[in-house]
Design a protein around this motif. Structure first.
Motif, PDB file in Angstrom:
ATOM      1  N   LEU A 115       0.831  -1.205   0.000  1.00 10.62           N
ATOM      2  CA  LEU A 115       0.000   0.000   0.000  1.00 10.62           C
ATOM      3  C   LEU A 115       0.866   1.256   0.000  1.00 10.62           C
ATOM      4  O   LEU A 115       0.634   2.189  -0.774  1.00 10.62           O
ATOM      5  N   LEU A 116       1.881   1.276   0.839  1.00  8.82           N
ATOM      6  CA  LEU A 116       2.745   2.454   0.928  1.00  8.82           C
ATOM      7  C   LEU A 116       3.527   2.671  -0.366  1.00  8.82           C
ATOM      8  O   LEU A 116       3.696   3.812  -0.811  1.00  8.82           O
ATOM      9  N   ALA A 117       4.001   1.587  -0.992  1.00  4.55           N
ATOM     10  CA  ALA A 117       4.712   1.729  -2.269  1.00  4.55           C
ATOM     11  C   ALA A 117       3.780   2.305  -3.327  1.00  4.55           C
ATOM     12  O   ALA A 117       4.176   3.167  -4.119  1.00  4.55           O
ATOM     13  N   ALA A 118       2.529   1.838  -3.345  1.00  3.10           N
ATOM     14  CA  ALA A 118       1.558   2.363  -4.308  1.00  3.10           C
ATOM     15  C   ALA A 118       1.267   3.831  -4.033  1.00  3.10           C
ATOM     16  O   ALA A 118       1.168   4.644  -4.958  1.00  3.10           O
ATOM     17  N   LEU A 119       1.151   4.187  -2.767  1.00  3.24           N
ATOM     18  CA  LEU A 119       0.876   5.574  -2.402  1.00  3.24           C
ATOM     19  C   LEU A 119       2.062   6.473  -2.753  1.00  3.24           C
ATOM     20  O   LEU A 119       1.887   7.601  -3.211  1.00  3.24           O
ATOM     21  N   TRP A 120       3.271   5.980  -2.531  1.00  9.72           N
ATOM     22  CA  TRP A 120       4.472   6.743  -2.910  1.00  9.72           C
ATOM     23  C   TRP A 120       4.501   6.991  -4.413  1.00  9.72           C
ATOM     24  O   TRP A 120       5.040   8.000  -4.869  1.00  9.72           O
ATOM     25  N   ALA A 121       3.936   6.060  -5.174  1.00  7.34           N
ATOM     26  CA  ALA A 121       3.917   6.197  -6.636  1.00  7.34           C
ATOM     27  C   ALA A 121       2.752   7.055  -7.114  1.00  7.34           C
ATOM     28  O   ALA A 121       2.621   7.311  -8.309  1.00  7.34           O
ATOM     29  N   GLY A 122       1.899   7.481  -6.186  1.00  5.71           N
ATOM     30  CA  GLY A 122       0.807   8.372  -6.546  1.00  5.71           C
ATOM     31  C   GLY A 122      -0.535   7.721  -6.756  1.00  5.71           C
ATOM     32  O   GLY A 122      -1.468   8.366  -7.264  1.00  5.71           O
ATOM     33  N   ALA A 123      -0.689   6.439  -6.372  1.00  6.23           N
ATOM     34  CA  ALA A 123      -1.984   5.771  -6.517  1.00  6.23           C
ATOM     35  C   ALA A 123      -3.005   6.414  -5.583  1.00  6.23           C
ATOM     36  O   ALA A 123      -2.672   6.895  -4.498  1.00  6.23           O
ATOM     37  N   ASP A 124      -4.247   6.415  -6.009  1.00  8.86           N
ATOM     38  CA  ASP A 124      -5.321   7.042  -5.238  1.00  8.86           C
ATOM     39  C   ASP A 124      -6.350   5.991  -4.841  1.00  8.86           C
ATOM     40  O   ASP A 124      -7.052   5.451  -5.692  1.00  8.86           O
ATOM     41  N   PHE A 125      -6.419   5.716  -3.536  1.00 12.12           N
ATOM     42  CA  PHE A 125      -7.392   4.752  -3.018  1.00 12.12           C
ATOM     43  C   PHE A 125      -8.461   5.442  -2.172  1.00 12.12           C
ATOM     44  O   PHE A 125      -9.107   4.812  -1.343  1.00 12.12           O
ATOM     45  N   GLN A 126      -8.626   6.728  -2.391  1.00 11.45           N
ATOM     46  CA  GLN A 126      -9.514   7.525  -1.549  1.00 11.45           C
ATOM     47  C   GLN A 126     -10.956   7.032  -1.605  1.00 11.45           C
ATOM     48  O   GLN A 126     -11.688   7.118  -0.624  1.00 11.45           O
ATOM     49  N   SER A 127     -11.360   6.502  -2.753  1.00 12.84           N
ATOM     50  CA  SER A 127     -12.771   6.149  -2.929  1.00 12.84           C
ATOM     51  C   SER A 127     -13.113   4.736  -2.454  1.00 12.84           C
ATOM     52  O   SER A 127     -14.286   4.383  -2.399  1.00 12.84           O
ATOM     53  N   ILE A 128     -12.105   3.924  -2.134  1.00 17.35           N
ATOM     54  CA  ILE A 128     -12.377   2.527  -1.807  1.00 17.35           C
ATOM     55  C   ILE A 128     -13.007   2.389  -0.420  1.00 17.35           C
ATOM     56  O   ILE A 128     -12.598   3.040   0.535  1.00 17.35           O
ATOM     57  N   HIS A 129     -14.002   1.516  -0.325  1.00 20.81           N
ATOM     58  CA  HIS A 129     -14.600   1.130   0.952  1.00 20.81           C
ATOM     59  C   HIS A 129     -14.298  -0.344   1.200  1.00 20.81           C
ATOM     60  O   HIS A 129     -13.910  -1.076   0.297  1.00 20.81           O
ATOM     61  N   VAL A 130     -14.469  -0.762   2.423  1.00 21.21           N
ATOM     62  CA  VAL A 130     -14.221  -2.158   2.781  1.00 21.21           C
ATOM     63  C   VAL A 130     -15.326  -2.627   3.718  1.00 21.21           C
ATOM     64  O   VAL A 130     -15.828  -1.845   4.540  1.00 21.21           O
ATOM     65  N   GLY A 131     -15.726  -3.871   3.554  1.00 20.98           N
ATOM     66  CA  GLY A 131     -16.751  -4.438   4.421  1.00 20.98           C
ATOM     67  C   GLY A 131     -16.111  -5.132   5.615  1.00 20.98           C
ATOM     68  O   GLY A 131     -15.255  -5.997   5.460  1.00 20.98           O
ATOM     69  N   ILE A 132     -16.494  -4.707   6.810  1.00 21.06           N
ATOM     70  CA  ILE A 132     -16.038  -5.355   8.046  1.00 21.06           C
ATOM     71  C   ILE A 132     -17.274  -5.782   8.807  1.00 21.06           C
ATOM     72  O   ILE A 132     -18.029  -4.943   9.320  1.00 21.06           O
ATOM     73  N   GLY A 133     -17.487  -7.084   8.866  1.00 23.59           N
ATOM     74  CA  GLY A 133     -18.723  -7.578   9.454  1.00 23.59           C
ATOM     75  C   GLY A 133     -19.897  -7.117   8.611  1.00 23.59           C
ATOM     76  O   GLY A 133     -19.925  -7.282   7.397  1.00 23.59           O
ATOM     77  N   ALA A 134     -20.884  -6.494   9.269  1.00 29.86           N
ATOM     78  CA  ALA A 134     -22.060  -6.000   8.554  1.00 29.86           C
ATOM     79  C   ALA A 134     -21.903  -4.548   8.140  1.00 29.86           C
ATOM     80  O   ALA A 134     -22.857  -3.936   7.659  1.00 29.86           O
ATOM     81  N   HIS A 135     -20.713  -3.983   8.309  1.00 27.37           N
ATOM     82  CA  HIS A 135     -20.520  -2.564   8.094  1.00 27.37           C
ATOM     83  C   HIS A 135     -19.662  -2.309   6.853  1.00 27.37           C
ATOM     84  O   HIS A 135     -18.732  -3.050   6.565  1.00 27.37           O
ATOM     85  N   VAL A 136     -19.964  -1.235   6.150  1.00 20.91           N
ATOM     86  CA  VAL A 136     -19.181  -0.772   5.012  1.00 20.91           C
ATOM     87  C   VAL A 136     -18.571   0.565   5.396  1.00 20.91           C
ATOM     88  O   VAL A 136     -19.282   1.536   5.650  1.00 20.91           O
ATOM     89  N   ILE A 137     -17.239   0.614   5.448  1.00 12.81           N
ATOM     90  CA  ILE A 137     -16.545   1.820   5.902  1.00 12.81           C
ATOM     91  C   ILE A 137     -15.440   2.172   4.916  1.00 12.81           C
ATOM     92  O   ILE A 137     -14.986   1.322   4.153  1.00 12.81           O
ATOM     93  N   PRO A 138     -14.980   3.435   4.892  1.00  8.36           N
ATOM     94  CA  PRO A 138     -13.883   3.815   3.985  1.00  8.36           C
ATOM     95  C   PRO A 138     -12.615   3.023   4.289  1.00  8.36           C
ATOM     96  O   PRO A 138     -12.370   2.623   5.429  1.00  8.36           O
ATOM     97  N   LEU A 139     -11.814   2.812   3.243  1.00 10.10           N
ATOM     98  CA  LEU A 139     -10.546   2.094   3.410  1.00 10.10           C
ATOM     99  C   LEU A 139      -9.693   2.741   4.492  1.00 10.10           C
ATOM    100  O   LEU A 139      -9.040   2.062   5.278  1.00 10.10           O
TER     101      LEU A 139
END
Length: 313
Positions: A234-258
Motif C-alpha cells: 500500500l505504501l509503495a503504491a501511495l508513494w507512486a501516486g496511486a489514489d485509493f480515496q474512494s475505496i470502501h471495505v466491508g467489516i462484518g455488517a458494516h461498510v466503511i472507507p478504506l
C-alpha cells in the motif's frame, strides 16, 4: 585500427541448419571483448535465428546471461530493449476449489474472489465502492493479471523481481539512477507494477516519475486491509501516486472507507498511511444500525483505549 567484427560470430548456431538457423547460445567472452574494443555499432546489428532476425541483447536474456545483457546496455549499444515476456511471470487464476466457494446469482466462484460487485455486472471492466484501478484508466495500461487476487499478483511480481537483470534495474531505481536502456510505456508500467507489488517504495517513486503510463489492476479494499504485509505494498503504491480515496471495505455488517479500515485493522501503520489520505469527515463511517460490533476495535486487550478513540479518522 579496430578489427572488423561479424556479430554472427558471437552467436552459437546448431550444426544442422536444414530448417534454417537455430541459435543455441552466445559467446560471452568474445562479446565482452567486442565491447571493450568499442564495437557498439556492430553489436547493435540483428542476427538470424529460429525466431527471425533478433538483437543479441534479447539472446543474452533468453539464455540467462543477464550480466552480459546489462553490459550491452551500459556501453550504449543501440537497440537494447527488455521484451515483454521477460517482465513476467504474471499471476493466473486458480481453479475453483470446492472448499472455498460461494454461489452468487447461480454462479460458482472462489470465496476470496468475491469482495466486490464488479464481477457480476454486465460490464466486466468497472469498479464499485469496494475497489479501484489506482489511477485513471486513460492514464494507464492494463497489466496481464489485472483482476487476480492481491497475493497471487504479489507472488508473481516477487518471482519477476528475482531475475538478475530486473533486480539490477530495481536497484538502480532505488538509488535514483537513470536506467541504461529505453523501455516502451507498457514495459515501464510493468516495472512500476513490480516495484509496488514487492513493496519497494524508493523504486516505485522513481519509476512513477519516469513512467508515462500507470499499471492498471483491480485494487480491492478487502485485500489491502486483510492481506498479510499489505501495508508495504500500500505504501509503495501511495508513494507512486496511486489514489485509493474512494475505496470502501466491508467489516462484518458494516461498510466503511478504506482509511478507517486500515485504522481499525492495522493501527500500528496508520500514522504513516494517514498522510496520503484526505481528512475523513467524522461520522462518515459510523454504524448505521444498533447492531454495532466496531467498538471492539477500540479495546487494547480488555481495556478501552482512549488513544485509539482520539486517533480515529
Amino acid at each position: 585500427a579496430m578489427e572488423s567484427l561479424d556479430v554472427k560470430d558471437l552467436v552459437i548456431y546448431a550444426e544442422d541448419e536444414s530448417d534454417g538457423p537455430t541459435v543455441t547460445g552466445v559467446r560471452e567472452f568474445f562479446m565482452a571483448k567486442a565491447l571493450l574494443e568499442g564495437h557498439k555499432e556492430q553489436l547493435s546489428e540483428l542476427v538470424p535465428s529460429q525466431w527471425g532476425l533478433i538483437h543479441i541483447f534479447d539472446l543474452c536474456l533468453w539464455f540467462g546471461h543477464d550480466d552480459t545483457a546489462l553490459a550491452l546496455c551500459r556501453h550504449g549499444v543501440h537497440g537494447c530493449s527488455v521484451p515483454t515476456y521477460y517482465l513476467g511471470p504474471y499471476a493466473a487464476e486458480p481453479d475453483c476449489d470446492e472448499d472455498f466457494v460461494v454461489w452468487v446469482d447461480n454462479l460458482c466462484c472462489n470465496y476470496y474472489e468475491a469482495p466486490c460487485n464488479c464481477r457480476w455486472k454486465t460490464t466486466w471492466n468497472r469498479t464499485c465502492q469496494y475497489c479501484s484501478w489506482g489511477w485513471p484508466v486513460e492514464n494507464g495500461t492494463w497489466m496481464k493479471d489485472w483482476d487476480v487476487r492481491l497475493d497471487f499478483a504479489v507472488r508473481a511480481a516477487a518471482q519477476a523481481a528475482q531475475k538478475p537483470f530486473l533486480c539490477e534495474l530495481l536497484k538502480m531505481a532505488r538509488a535514483g539512477k537513470e536506467l541504461p536502456l529505453a523501455l516502451p510505456a507498457e514495459g515501464m508500467a510493468r516495472l512500476l507494477d513490480i516495484a509496488i507489488l514487492t513493496g519497494d517504495r524508493e523504486a516505485a517513486a522513481h519509476f512513477s516519475k519516469k513512467c508515462k503510463a500507470r499499471p492498471l489492476r483491480r485494487w480491492k479494499g478487502k485485500d489491502i486491509v486483510f492481506y498479510d504485509d499489505s501495508e508495504h505494498i500500500l505504501l509503495a503504491a501511495l508513494w507512486a501516486g496511486a489514489d485509493f480515496q474512494s475505496i470502501h471495505v466491508g467489516i462484518g455488517a458494516h461498510v466503511i472507507p478504506l482509511q478507517a479500515g486500515i485504522f481499525l485493522c492495522r493501527n500500528e501503520d496508520w500514522e504513516y498511511c494517514a498522510q496520503f489520505f484526505k481528512p475523513a469527515v467524522r461520522g462518515e463511517w459510523g454504524p448505521t444500525s444498533t447492531n454495532n460490533d466496531l467498538g471492539g476495535f477500540f479495546f487494547d486487550g480488555r481495556q478501552l483505549s482512549v488513544d485509539r478513540i482520539q486517533g480515529a479518522p
